[in-house]
Design a protein around this motif. Sequence first.
Motif, PDB file in Angstrom:
ATOM      1  N   UNK A  70      51.855  41.608  42.940  1.00  0.00           N
ATOM      2  CA  UNK A  70      52.442  42.954  43.134  1.00  0.00           C
ATOM      3  C   UNK A  70      51.155  44.116  43.322  1.00  0.00           C
ATOM      4  N   UNK A  71      51.816  45.046  44.045  1.00  0.00           N
ATOM      5  CA  UNK A  71      50.685  46.213  43.961  1.00  0.00           C
ATOM      6  C   UNK A  71      51.760  47.453  43.667  1.00  0.00           C
ATOM      7  N   UNK A  91      55.842  43.519  46.221  1.00  0.00           N
ATOM      8  CA  UNK A  91      55.270  42.310  46.358  1.00  0.00           C
ATOM      9  C   UNK A  91      54.151  42.415  47.492  1.00  0.00           C
ATOM     10  N   UNK A  92      53.171  41.570  47.092  1.00  0.00           N
ATOM     11  CA  UNK A  92      52.093  41.704  48.199  1.00  0.00           C
ATOM     12  C   UNK A  92      52.297  40.348  48.805  1.00  0.00           C
ATOM     13  N   UNK A 120      49.727  40.274  38.576  1.00  0.00           N
ATOM     14  CA  UNK A 120      50.041  38.824  38.797  1.00  0.00           C
ATOM     15  C   UNK A 120      50.799  38.303  37.794  1.00  0.00           C
ATOM     16  N   UNK A 121      51.987  37.879  38.252  1.00  0.00           N
ATOM     17  CA  UNK A 121      52.980  37.114  37.199  1.00  0.00           C
ATOM     18  C   UNK A 121      53.103  35.665  37.645  1.00  0.00           C
ATOM     19  N   UNK A 122      52.751  34.641  36.901  1.00  0.00           N
ATOM     20  CA  UNK A 122      53.034  33.392  36.944  1.00  0.00           C
ATOM     21  C   UNK A 122      54.102  32.967  36.066  1.00  0.00           C
ATOM     22  N   UNK A 163      47.488  42.523  34.593  1.00  0.00           N
ATOM     23  CA  UNK A 163      47.408  43.712  35.485  1.00  0.00           C
ATOM     24  C   UNK A 163      45.847  44.060  35.589  1.00  0.00           C
ATOM     25  N   UNK A 164      45.512  44.702  36.692  1.00  0.00           N
ATOM     26  CA  UNK A 164      44.201  45.388  37.079  1.00  0.00           C
ATOM     27  C   UNK A 164      44.494  46.577  37.908  1.00  0.00           C
ATOM     28  N   UNK A 165      43.460  47.789  37.705  1.00  0.00           N
ATOM     29  CA  UNK A 165      43.720  48.885  38.581  1.00  0.00           C
ATOM     30  C   UNK A 165      42.527  48.885  39.507  1.00  0.00           C
TER      31      UNK A 165
END
Length: 71
Positions: free
Chosen positions: A12-13, A17-18, A51-53, A63-65
């Motif tokens: 996701x962004x 969802x990406x 990113x969720x798994x 998460x990252x920015x």
Amino acid sequence: MMFHYMLFVHRMKDGKVVESGKRYKLLNFNNEIYSLLVQDVEMGDTGRYTCWAHNKYGEAMTEAYLNVIGR
């Protein structure tokens, strides 16, 4: 005997969802490490990426920015 269990990975962004495509690709290394590759980065790509798994055994999220700086 080896068992493989379904793993669902969502990217996701900024909470949206990406989808994988020409610019966004989900890379998988040995079914253990997942990475999101953003190609041809644009100013609009700036934001928080998640990113969720998850599977039936649990879940993990990171998460990252990404801050795109123009020239």
